[in-house]
Write a protein that holds these residues in place. Sequence first.
Motif, short mmCIF file in Angstrom:
data_model
loop_
_atom_site.label_atom_id
_atom_site.label_comp_id
_atom_site.label_asym_id
_atom_site.label_seq_id
_atom_site.Cartn_x
_atom_site.Cartn_y
_atom_site.Cartn_z
N GLY A 80 4.31 -10.98 9.79
CA GLY A 80 2.88 -10.73 9.81
C GLY A 80 2.43 -9.58 10.69
O GLY A 80 1.25 -9.23 10.71
N ARG A 81 3.37 -8.96 11.40
CA ARG A 81 3.03 -7.85 12.28
C ARG A 81 3.46 -6.54 11.61
O ARG A 81 4.42 -6.53 10.84
CB ARG A 81 3.84 -8.04 13.57
N VAL A 122 0.94 1.12 6.97
CA VAL A 122 2.19 0.48 7.34
C VAL A 122 2.11 -0.99 6.95
O VAL A 122 1.19 -1.69 7.37
CB VAL A 122 2.43 0.61 8.85
N PRO A 123 3.02 -1.48 6.16
CA PRO A 123 2.94 -2.88 5.74
C PRO A 123 3.30 -3.85 6.87
O PRO A 123 3.83 -3.45 7.91
CB PRO A 123 3.96 -2.99 4.61
N MET A 124 3.01 -5.11 6.60
CA MET A 124 3.33 -6.17 7.54
C MET A 124 4.73 -6.73 7.20
O MET A 124 5.12 -6.76 6.04
CB MET A 124 2.33 -7.33 7.42
N VAL A 166 0.83 -1.18 0.00
CA VAL A 166 0.00 0.00 0.00
C VAL A 166 0.87 1.23 0.00
O VAL A 166 0.42 2.30 0.38
CB VAL A 166 -0.92 -0.02 1.23
N PHE A 167 2.12 1.06 -0.41
CA PHE A 167 2.97 2.23 -0.47
C PHE A 167 2.69 2.96 -1.76
O PHE A 167 3.42 2.87 -2.73
CB PHE A 167 4.45 1.85 -0.39
N VAL A 207 9.74 -1.83 0.55
CA VAL A 207 8.40 -1.61 1.09
C VAL A 207 8.12 -2.53 2.27
O VAL A 207 7.72 -2.08 3.34
CB VAL A 207 7.33 -1.80 -0.01
N ASN A 208 8.31 -3.81 2.06
CA ASN A 208 8.04 -4.69 3.20
C ASN A 208 9.14 -5.71 3.44
O ASN A 208 8.93 -6.64 4.21
CB ASN A 208 6.67 -5.38 3.03
#
Lengths: 406, 406, 406, 406
Positions: free
Chosen positions: D352-353, D159-161, D151-152, D315-316
């Motif tokens: 996953g957090r 905020v990504p996981m 979602v960047f 990003v993640n």
Amino acid sequence: MSDRNIRIESVDRRAVEDQEVEIVERKGIGHPDSLCDGIAENVSRALSNLYLDRVGEVLHYNTDETQLAAGNAAPAFGGGEVVEPIYILLVGRATKQYEADDGTEYTLPVDSVALSAARDYLAETVPELEFGTDVVVDVRLGEGSGDLQTVFGEDGAAVPMANDTSFGVGHAPLTETERIVLETEEYLNGPYADDNPELGPDVKIMGKREGDHIDLTVAAAMIDRYLDGMEAYKDAVASVREAVTDLAASYTDRSVGVEVNTADDYEDGAIYLTTTGTSAEQGDDGSVGRGNRSNGLITPNRPMSMEATSGKNPVNHIGKIYNLLSTRIAEAVVDEVPGIRDFRVRLLSQIGRPIDQPHVADAFVVTDDDVALSDIEADIDAIVDRELAAVTDVTRDVIEGDLRTF
Amino acid sequence: MSDRNIRIESVDRRAVEDQEVEIVERKGIGHPDSLCDGIAENVSRALSNLYLDRVGEVLHYNTDETQLAAGNAAPAFGGGEVVEPIYILLVGRATKQYEADDGTEYTLPVDSVALSAARDYLAETVPELEFGTDVVVDVRLGEGSGDLQTVFGEDGAAVPMANDTSFGVGHAPLTETERIVLETEEYLNGPYADDNPELGPDVKIMGKREGDHIDLTVAAAMIDRYLDGMEAYKDAVASVREAVTDLAASYTDRSVGVEVNTADDYEDGAIYLTTTGTSAEQGDDGSVGRGNRSNGLITPNRPMSMEATSGKNPVNHIGKIYNLLSTRIAEAVVDEVPGIRDFRVRLLSQIGRPIDQPHVADAFVVTDDDVALSDIEADIDAIVDRELAAVTDVTRDVIEGDLRTF
Amino acid sequence: MSDRNIRIESVDRRAVEDQEVEIVERKGIGHPDSLCDGIAENVSRALSNLYLDRVGEVLHYNTDETQLAAGNAAPAFGGGEVVEPIYILLVGRATKQYEADDGTEYTLPVDSVALSAARDYLAETVPELEFGTDVVVDVRLGEGSGDLQTVFGEDGAAVPMANDTSFGVGHAPLTETERIVLETEEYLNGPYADDNPELGPDVKIMGKREGDHIDLTVAAAMIDRYLDGMEAYKDAVASVREAVTDLAASYTDRSVGVEVNTADDYEDGAIYLTTTGTSAEQGDDGSVGRGNRSNGLITPNRPMSMEATSGKNPVNHIGKIYNLLSTRIAEAVVDEVPGIRDFRVRLLSQIGRPIDQPHVADAFVVTDDDVALSDIEADIDAIVDRELAAVTDVTRDVIEGDLRTF
Amino acid sequence: MSDRNIRIESVDRRAVEDQEVEIVERKGIGHPDSLCDGIAENVSRALSNLYLDRVGEVLHYNTDETQLAAGNAAPAFGGGEVVEPIYILLVGRATKQYEADDGTEYTLPVDSVALSAARDYLAETVPELEFGTDVVVDVRLGEGSGDLQTVFGEDGAAVPMANDTSFGVGHAPLTETERIVLETEEYLNGPYADDNPELGPDVKIMGKREGDHIDLTVAAAMIDRYLDGMEAYKDAVASVREAVTDLAASYTDRSVGVEVNTADDYEDGAIYLTTTGTSAEQGDDGSVGRGNRSNGLITPNRPMSMEATSGKNPVNHIGKIYNLLSTRIAEAVVDEVPGIRDFRVRLLSQIGRPIDQPHVADAFVVTDDDVALSDIEADIDAIVDRELAAVTDVTRDVIEGDLRTF
């Protein structure tokens, strides 16, 4: 009288010009197979010159195996893009280390020179193709034997031995259909493209003559960034058709039909639109020796050699030399001796024998109706003999880039 | 009477059998070019079968561009070794993702299947070559269009449209020289090699007939680990010469000379010794479509197609189908119609037209002296018509591996 | 007293075992990075042995750059398939031509030997992976210098000079968490996998200790053909969890939590199912030196060397030798000298100096509460000195495969 | 008070600045490993920007596996040549086809963009290297999952996981030795090289401090075409030594010794002369993540992450983000809070957090003698919390090229 084994015979088959059906094809310089031929030959010339410059003699090499794996493109009116690059692999062998008789040791940058030759050729032939991103060129040149291959040095005196049992075949004159096919491609990729930048170099011409009617089918890759929409594309196709029709009319009195991009389907938007001007950008692979023969044409009405001419070393690779020499002989004979309607010559080598001494040079002549072979046989023989004696000229002309190989 | 455009004409040129000089060549199955042909065709068959098994129809693919870059070997009596592996790159395109009309989505493992087919073919053809160390096989198959290419499904009913304007050409019967060249290679690579394991599969036969004398030049790669020294090598060469001489004698009454490994120089130790049985191990590159035509021979006395037959998809690739079909037609005609000394048929496709409806099917007949074309023309026409109607049999036979392509 | 520059100092930082938070990771032998490490090291050993067998000495080489590009697979319960092969490129350099002092010339089949070593390693480590179709291995080994690199011949007498300024670092003893992480992977890829073939070799263990609680996170690639459905998969995961829990309990009194394949989402069917047992089949690339350090672990609580140990030649590549030797020293010291709670040694080389004479050997000791460094310093010094003197044993043990490098 | 799990503890080990022996290394931008890092990161940025430009969001990709196989060169005073090209393979995966929620379909030219980014980076970093002949760049980017990864987008809000369980570690401030090593390389490859074109970008600095003496060992690739002979080379080496000595003196009061190209042997002519300014031209391979950590240094005195930072999507990919963020936190803390002599922070993710919620953020503080941790703990906590909250700034800064990754 020469001691060369030259045979001349009259054949009573019809000249190709007089046969009922004739098929002729030429793959233009931007066709994937032709690209491979052209790269292979340009690499070969670059290596010959490298060896001559550094060592004074041409060392062993053969670079007649270039493989092109097609890319993936997304053409679009106004300018599309290449999505996955074309991949070109230069294959062959070349002498990388050489020790001369005087003990001088040479390290020859054959890989870099080959890559450079490929890049230059692509830049000249398919200028829309961005090197390194639209096309990746890699190289696998094995180490050649390092034996001194040749005596084709500064003086060019001695005649090398044939490296194989092979043969070459040449014809003259071109039929009307052959000439039209050849000239059409050269015109389209020459003056026409200069004025019409939307025409890409991947032009394929198929000529078919039935009796006195010639059909020309042209597949012409259009370049997207010069065309702003479908109407512009249609205009471009129509313009090619008109140009080809006019050109053909100047070469023949036969009736000529011209079709351009016949597989187009305007409703589906399935048209021959490209980003770079070559179908190699999308799905059409290529390799050396699969397209035009050394006279620039594919002529199923005539005997052809399977030998790939492009990329072979021109010093003692007999398959290359005899294909080029036989064409040169045929052209010389027809040019100098009147009364010949069709001429074919075949040169067969014998491994280990000097290349100016073919095992046999076989000439087949279809004379004009009012000419007897016996009247011109001696002239023909003399020309064949003369050209055989000058065989090393072929080597020199190839290295200097003066001879077509595809 | 058929509505197919079939033309039959008598030609008064001499049958090839009656020409003064004839040249015929066959590259054996272990020759680098033949290896590429064989791999490409085996990959093609594997993909056809993959698509049929999974999807029920053959999807779009073409795998007619295999490139082989030679390795480097150090053969030695008693057993040498490959020093640098042969590199083979499978090139082409194939449908990897496909969504059927019913919404079923298929992921097709085309890369793995292609590699597997290549490995199997190599194992069978060049058993001395250790896969993965003596030869590295890599793959670059682009994504095909994913359009349903074909209706060659379980029923095989419909006739596809030609994908191109192309042509094929077939001949029959084989001349004596052609037969001998073909049979010699098959015998050497069959029963002879079974009994003489020192003979590798890279056997090249060049046949040259001048009048009533036939010269056969055989290049035969010997395998080092079966030979303990130079005498054994010489014996092996002599044995091949004897076998070929005997075989040839059973096919012709003409005089036959046989030379085996003529380039050998025993004093220099320059002999045709290999570790794997193919010259690809050391310096001889290969690619598809550069060797034998689809009848197994290179026949410069006859018109040939430049089209690579091996590796193309057999459903609608007209270049492949028409080369195979024209040979089949020629053989059927000569087999069923008496009085034909030489027969050639040429099939010309028209893009977008059903492949059983060629633009023209041109037959050229040299009859026996006592036979008039008019007596047999109707029979010929019927056979050509019948075989054209059965064109999809070619597809089936190719997929089942029942048709030679090189 | 030795003339080696050995420094020993007491450090009052807490032993890693006593720190509050500890992180330890091990990438199992089937992880893409570990596969590259393992292949590189196996190739290295094969080349060392090739040189010793043929030349009697190890010639110059380095093969510490293997790159793995992941494939594409379609795993499925009961047995899926690899769709696009994994691609592995062996990179490095090795001496291919060598002339000994007595004039003997050697041609070394380094490419074939390297490929063979890679194949053997893969067969042993990832048996489900079919060589040549599921994985393609290619090789780019440049020509090494050809200088005689080493005196590590049959006698192994002399001590080579360092080829670089580099350093190595070793620790002992392992903490509980380190031991558990290491043992868990070895158990899973050993006895457990023998009994549970559904567990693939790509097992990754992350250990995290906070105070007296250890969390083990296991990512375990399951092999599809041994599992007939989701329940079987869940059972397999549960079985791993149970086995790891039991194993950990035998090494520690701390509380241990175990999670296996935590990223699984059973509802979406997003589980860690593979066809071959390694994530390299689908999306996970790998290369040498990116995973475990030479003691088998990634230990961010401890100083580590960035040097890739696997694949380097073990004769004079100091980065490799000093990492292995420092670990050996640390283990010997802790094994032989009582009263040490944490020991670290760092070896710094100086280019051009004998490798048994490091620029400095720095030892850091955390003693047990009741032990003074002065009581044991001499013992430590003696052991460090002894092991430095025996540095060439490292070379021998590496070549014989007795030393872990990742 | 934040709900983030932030721990701060005082450590009584000595600050690195106060330890007896310190080792620091930096591989300059032209070193083969750094070239791979730089290319991988430049490709990553180019793909991020491609996705943002076309789709408005960054799609799944990872390009952290570039492999460089060294070439072969023949340097010579006045100008040598590359004989065999350097080969660089871009490895990774990237989304090539994407369908947005609104049904828009995107074809992303990731291969071409990656190649273009690599070319641009090489042109800027090693200008003497001629693209396409001195270096061949090829690409193997697998197809990514095509799931919307992030979602960047334009707003950058969410905020990504975390995609993995991983950790990062950062330090501040740099020690004197670290600063000198870093600044030396940047100076040599910056202002110095601008004035002294003979200095190539492949500069490697090894710093070793023992007590209050610092030794700097510089390996500096000289470019042949700017040097006309051995005297010029010696002058160039002397000039580098002088410049480094002067620079170091401005950063420290400790004594400093400088050695440049210590392995040179003038008598044998064994000097560090190159044609292109990088050792990749001759024998030195490279890959991503084998050189500098994300703060630009290799610091065996400090805990380091094995994670390759360059080339990962920002990003993640938590390994990348946490290494960069932890360095940023450390620098901010030391910059804003007085009284800290050494600061280290470790961020541990939980798969996953949200990435702004690490499993734990562990800070270790060595305070100045007159400062108690309790006095500054709250300030530190606030800064750590603030920077964690701003984690997506790291993503943005990486994409904009504002953050060093090697």
